[in-house]
Design a protein around this motif. Structure first.
Motif, mmCIF file in Angstrom:
data_model
loop_
_atom_site.group_PDB
_atom_site.id
_atom_site.type_symbol
_atom_site.label_atom_id
_atom_site.label_comp_id
_atom_site.label_asym_id
_atom_site.label_seq_id
_atom_site.Cartn_x
_atom_site.Cartn_y
_atom_site.Cartn_z
ATOM 1 N N MET A 197 0.857 -1.192 0.000
ATOM 2 C CA MET A 197 0.000 0.000 0.000
ATOM 3 C C MET A 197 0.897 1.248 0.000
ATOM 4 O O MET A 197 0.969 1.980 0.986
ATOM 5 C CB MET A 197 -0.915 -0.015 1.221
ATOM 6 C CG MET A 197 -1.836 -1.220 1.308
ATOM 7 S SD MET A 197 -2.825 -1.224 2.825
ATOM 8 C CE MET A 197 -3.850 0.227 2.577
ATOM 9 N N PRO A 198 1.580 1.521 -1.109
ATOM 10 C CA PRO A 198 2.584 2.583 -1.099
ATOM 11 C C PRO A 198 2.042 3.969 -0.775
ATOM 12 O O PRO A 198 2.741 4.771 -0.146
ATOM 13 C CB PRO A 198 3.172 2.532 -2.509
ATOM 14 C CG PRO A 198 2.156 1.802 -3.336
ATOM 15 C CD PRO A 198 1.510 0.839 -2.412
ATOM 16 N N ASN A 199 0.824 4.282 -1.184
ATOM 17 C CA ASN A 199 0.308 5.638 -0.953
ATOM 18 C C ASN A 199 0.027 5.905 0.523
ATOM 19 O O ASN A 199 0.497 6.898 1.082
ATOM 20 C CB ASN A 199 -0.957 5.862 -1.799
ATOM 21 C CG ASN A 199 -0.631 5.960 -3.270
ATOM 22 O OD1 ASN A 199 0.190 6.773 -3.690
ATOM 23 N ND2 ASN A 199 -1.254 5.111 -4.069
ATOM 24 N N LEU A 200 -0.725 5.003 1.163
ATOM 25 C CA LEU A 200 -1.020 5.214 2.580
ATOM 26 C C LEU A 200 0.194 4.915 3.454
ATOM 27 O O LEU A 200 0.385 5.553 4.495
ATOM 28 C CB LEU A 200 -2.226 4.381 3.007
ATOM 29 C CG LEU A 200 -3.570 4.795 2.402
ATOM 30 C CD1 LEU A 200 -4.704 3.983 3.001
ATOM 31 C CD2 LEU A 200 -3.841 6.281 2.575
ATOM 32 N N MET A 201 1.023 3.959 3.041
ATOM 33 C CA MET A 201 2.252 3.700 3.791
ATOM 34 C C MET A 201 3.166 4.922 3.758
ATOM 35 O O MET A 201 3.800 5.270 4.758
ATOM 36 C CB MET A 201 2.991 2.486 3.220
ATOM 37 C CG MET A 201 2.236 1.168 3.319
ATOM 38 S SD MET A 201 1.979 0.602 5.022
ATOM 39 C CE MET A 201 1.383 -1.070 4.728
ATOM 40 N N ARG A 202 3.230 5.582 2.631
ATOM 41 C CA ARG A 202 4.059 6.778 2.515
ATOM 42 C C ARG A 202 3.581 7.890 3.449
ATOM 43 O O ARG A 202 4.373 8.658 3.994
ATOM 44 C CB ARG A 202 4.069 7.277 1.071
ATOM 45 C CG ARG A 202 4.999 8.466 0.830
ATOM 46 C CD ARG A 202 5.181 8.745 -0.648
ATOM 47 N NE ARG A 202 3.906 9.016 -1.319
ATOM 48 C CZ ARG A 202 3.335 8.195 -2.197
ATOM 49 N NH1 ARG A 202 3.917 7.040 -2.506
ATOM 50 N NH2 ARG A 202 2.186 8.501 -2.765
ATOM 51 N N GLY B 95 -8.785 -11.804 0.399
ATOM 52 C CA GLY B 95 -9.673 -10.824 -0.220
ATOM 53 C C GLY B 95 -9.556 -9.457 0.433
ATOM 54 O O GLY B 95 -9.594 -8.421 -0.239
ATOM 55 N N TYR B 96 -9.422 -9.452 1.757
ATOM 56 C CA TYR B 96 -9.269 -8.193 2.498
ATOM 57 C C TYR B 96 -8.000 -7.476 2.023
ATOM 58 O O TYR B 96 -8.012 -6.272 1.746
ATOM 59 C CB TYR B 96 -9.190 -8.492 3.991
ATOM 60 C CG TYR B 96 -9.616 -7.379 4.914
ATOM 61 C CD1 TYR B 96 -9.072 -6.099 4.813
ATOM 62 C CD2 TYR B 96 -10.556 -7.599 5.924
ATOM 63 C CE1 TYR B 96 -9.449 -5.087 5.680
ATOM 64 C CE2 TYR B 96 -10.950 -6.589 6.793
ATOM 65 C CZ TYR B 96 -10.386 -5.341 6.662
ATOM 66 O OH TYR B 96 -10.760 -4.330 7.524
ATOM 67 N N ALA B 97 -6.889 -8.223 1.907
ATOM 68 C CA ALA B 97 -5.631 -7.631 1.454
ATOM 69 C C ALA B 97 -5.763 -7.077 0.040
ATOM 70 O O ALA B 97 -5.290 -5.962 -0.252
ATOM 71 C CB ALA B 97 -4.519 -8.670 1.502
ATOM 72 N N THR B 98 -6.412 -7.820 -0.837
ATOM 73 C CA THR B 98 -6.600 -7.358 -2.214
ATOM 74 C C THR B 98 -7.404 -6.066 -2.252
ATOM 75 O O THR B 98 -7.095 -5.138 -3.014
ATOM 76 C CB THR B 98 -7.307 -8.446 -3.045
ATOM 77 O OG1 THR B 98 -6.480 -9.604 -3.088
ATOM 78 C CG2 THR B 98 -7.580 -7.969 -4.459
ATOM 79 N N HIS B 99 -8.428 -5.976 -1.385
ATOM 80 C CA HIS B 99 -9.254 -4.760 -1.381
ATOM 81 C C HIS B 99 -8.485 -3.575 -0.801
ATOM 82 O O HIS B 99 -8.630 -2.441 -1.282
ATOM 83 C CB HIS B 99 -10.545 -5.007 -0.601
ATOM 84 C CG HIS B 99 -11.652 -4.051 -0.966
ATOM 85 N ND1 HIS B 99 -12.167 -3.971 -2.240
ATOM 86 C CD2 HIS B 99 -12.327 -3.134 -0.228
ATOM 87 C CE1 HIS B 99 -13.119 -3.041 -2.269
ATOM 88 N NE2 HIS B 99 -13.224 -2.515 -1.060
ATOM 89 N N LEU B 100 -7.671 -3.816 0.207
ATOM 90 C CA LEU B 100 -6.824 -2.747 0.733
ATOM 91 C C LEU B 100 -5.877 -2.225 -0.343
ATOM 92 O O LEU B 100 -5.682 -1.008 -0.491
ATOM 93 C CB LEU B 100 -6.026 -3.250 1.931
ATOM 94 C CG LEU B 100 -6.774 -3.376 3.258
ATOM 95 C CD1 LEU B 100 -5.962 -4.210 4.250
ATOM 96 C CD2 LEU B 100 -7.089 -2.005 3.857
ATOM 97 N N GLU B 101 -5.298 -3.134 -1.099
ATOM 98 C CA GLU B 101 -4.368 -2.718 -2.144
ATOM 99 C C GLU B 101 -5.099 -2.005 -3.280
ATOM 100 O O GLU B 101 -4.575 -1.052 -3.861
ATOM 101 C CB GLU B 101 -3.589 -3.931 -2.650
ATOM 102 C CG GLU B 101 -2.639 -4.474 -1.581
ATOM 103 C CD GLU B 101 -1.845 -5.685 -2.022
ATOM 104 O OE1 GLU B 101 -2.128 -6.209 -3.127
ATOM 105 O OE2 GLU B 101 -0.942 -6.106 -1.268
ATOM 106 N N TRP B 102 -6.333 -2.459 -3.597
ATOM 107 C CA TRP B 102 -7.143 -1.730 -4.575
ATOM 108 C C TRP B 102 -7.392 -0.305 -4.105
ATOM 109 O O TRP B 102 -7.234 0.657 -4.868
ATOM 110 C CB TRP B 102 -8.493 -2.432 -4.794
ATOM 111 C CG TRP B 102 -9.475 -1.522 -5.465
ATOM 112 C CD1 TRP B 102 -9.564 -1.246 -6.800
ATOM 113 C CD2 TRP B 102 -10.458 -0.687 -4.819
ATOM 114 N NE1 TRP B 102 -10.544 -0.291 -7.030
ATOM 115 C CE2 TRP B 102 -11.106 0.066 -5.833
ATOM 116 C CE3 TRP B 102 -10.845 -0.504 -3.497
ATOM 117 C CZ2 TRP B 102 -12.129 0.976 -5.546
ATOM 118 C CZ3 TRP B 102 -11.855 0.400 -3.212
ATOM 119 C CH2 TRP B 102 -12.495 1.127 -4.221
ATOM 120 N N PHE B 103 -7.805 -0.165 -2.841
ATOM 121 C CA PHE B 103 -8.100 1.168 -2.316
ATOM 122 C C PHE B 103 -6.865 2.055 -2.405
ATOM 123 O O PHE B 103 -6.955 3.212 -2.828
ATOM 124 C CB PHE B 103 -8.571 1.071 -0.861
ATOM 125 C CG PHE B 103 -8.911 2.404 -0.254
ATOM 126 C CD1 PHE B 103 -10.199 2.907 -0.333
ATOM 127 C CD2 PHE B 103 -7.942 3.169 0.375
ATOM 128 C CE1 PHE B 103 -10.513 4.152 0.203
ATOM 129 C CE2 PHE B 103 -8.247 4.409 0.912
ATOM 130 C CZ PHE B 103 -9.531 4.897 0.830
#
Length: 379
Positions: free
Chosen positions: A42-47, A292-300
């Motif tokens: 999650m590069p955007n929120l991790m950043r 699925g939760y991880a995939t949706h987090l990464e989509w977001f």
């Protein structure tokens, strides 16, 4: 004039609530366990600082980051959202027992009477998708509504949009809401679905929550009182019973991301946009699906990147959550956790541990509102 975008990633907790043991959730950690089990990119929120806020990494973010704790005695949607908006819940919610039947007979009798049936289906704790798969065909044959609940303070009615009728479903939920609210049940929820058999039943985006009236003015009301435009995205209008919301835009999460992006373009100076993205919770947390939760987090995270780039100078976009729903945990219910607080538009700041009401106070501070509520601004 500054604008504020308050974005709730429904159920994206990060563990560590001091009273988690009281709820049977000591050790639950939604983000932490997904990261350990599946991994997260999650590069955007991790950043911005999500990794440090959630204890996933020691790498400092470039935005504002920290964690928030709740005082309301619940781990449900209204408790979390109301408190994030400056109003802790001043009562204990009513919860239905995990028995069969789960509901008092006068409740199901009233549902059946209103619908003109000789009973209801379900009358138990259940996953919404699973109970539709199990009872949907019988519902279509008999016309009996499917009534179920969860560990949250909710009474849910599922029905087929076409064979039962969407308006009829909403009418019965609206009819039942006062009786259930008097019991301190937080929400009556209509759960429409479509499809012809168990293999293809799918819930639609026409869900509607009939929530209890919030007991005092919230961040949304404070903004309206000062003449600001207010927008809800997702189920915000339902959670706050329409109070303080000029316009609400609904849909599934992909459509909600489009609405949020449009509002970054369109919302006037001084506006408040309050958004909820629910599918982390509804599709993956309750179903206990970490992949699925991880995939949706990464989509977001990928989808929010272009939205962040469009923010105007002076805008605040703050990301948080209302509770946890650890997909690696036992059961199918929400988990009592603290939540991350991550923000763009106010520079780098490690705010440490704050309270849910401090989110409302901080957004109000950013907008220059007259009211700040019981919290303290961390800006």
């Amino acid at each position: 004039m500054s604008r504020a975008f308050l974005v709730v990633l429904d159920s994206v907790g990060c563990g560590g609530a001091p009273d988690a043991a009281r709820f049977g959730d000591d050790g639950a950690n939604t983000l932490g366990h997904i990261h350990q089990t599946v991994g997260l990119r999650m590069p955007n929120l991790m950043r911005l600082g999500l990794a440090q806020a959630a204890g996933l990494s020691d790498i400092a973010g470039e935005g504002l980051f920290g964690v928030a704790r709740e005082v309301s005695m619940g781990k449900d949607t209204p408790s979390g959202h109301w408190e994030l908006a400056g109003v802790p819940v001043p009562w204990d919610w009513h919860y239905f027992p995990d028995t069969h039947p789960a509901f008092p007979p006068e409740i199901t009798a009233e549902v059946a009477k209103f619908c003109g049936t000789d009973g209801v289906l379900g009358d138990c704790h259940a996953s919404g998708t699973q109970i539709i798969e199990r009872l949907g065909e019988e519902h279509m044959r008999t016309g009996k509504p499917i009534c179920y609940t969860s560990a949250d303070s909710v009474f849910q009615i599922a029905a087929h949009e076409e064979s039962f009728g969407l308006e009829r479903l909403q009418d019965i939920c609206r009819h039942m809401a006062p009786m259930l609210h008097a019991m301190k049940v937080g929400r009556v929820i209509s759960r429409p679905f479509l499809g012809q058999n168990a293999a293809d039943f799918k819930r639609t985006s026409n869900r509607h929550d009939y929530a209890m009236e919030i007991p005092s003015p919230t961040l949304l009301d404070w903004a309206k009182a000062d003449g600001r435009a207010t927008y809800g995205v997702g189920k915000i209008g339902d959670i706050f019973s329409g109070r303080g919301v000029d316009e609400n835009r609904k849909g599934f999460d992909d459509a909600l991301m489009g609405h949020l992006s449009d509002l970054v373009d369109e919302a006037p100076d001084g506006a408040l946009v309050f958004a909820n993205f629910v599918e982390f919770d509804s599709l993956y947390g309750h179903r206990r699906e970490p992949e699925g939760y991880a995939t949706h987090l990464e989509w977001f995270d990928e989808a929010i990147g272009p939205v962040l780039e469009k923010l105007r100078k002076g805008d605040l976009m703050l990301f948080t959550a209302d509770h946890g729903n650890d997909p690696t945990w036992h059961g199918t219910e929400h988990t009592r956790e603290q939540v991350p607080v991550v923000a763009a538009g106010v520079g780098r700041k490690d705010i440490g541990q704050v309270m849910f009401v401090d989110v409302a106070a901080s957004v109000a501070d950013h907008l220059g509102l007259s009211e700040r509520g019981p919290g303290r601004s961390f800006l």
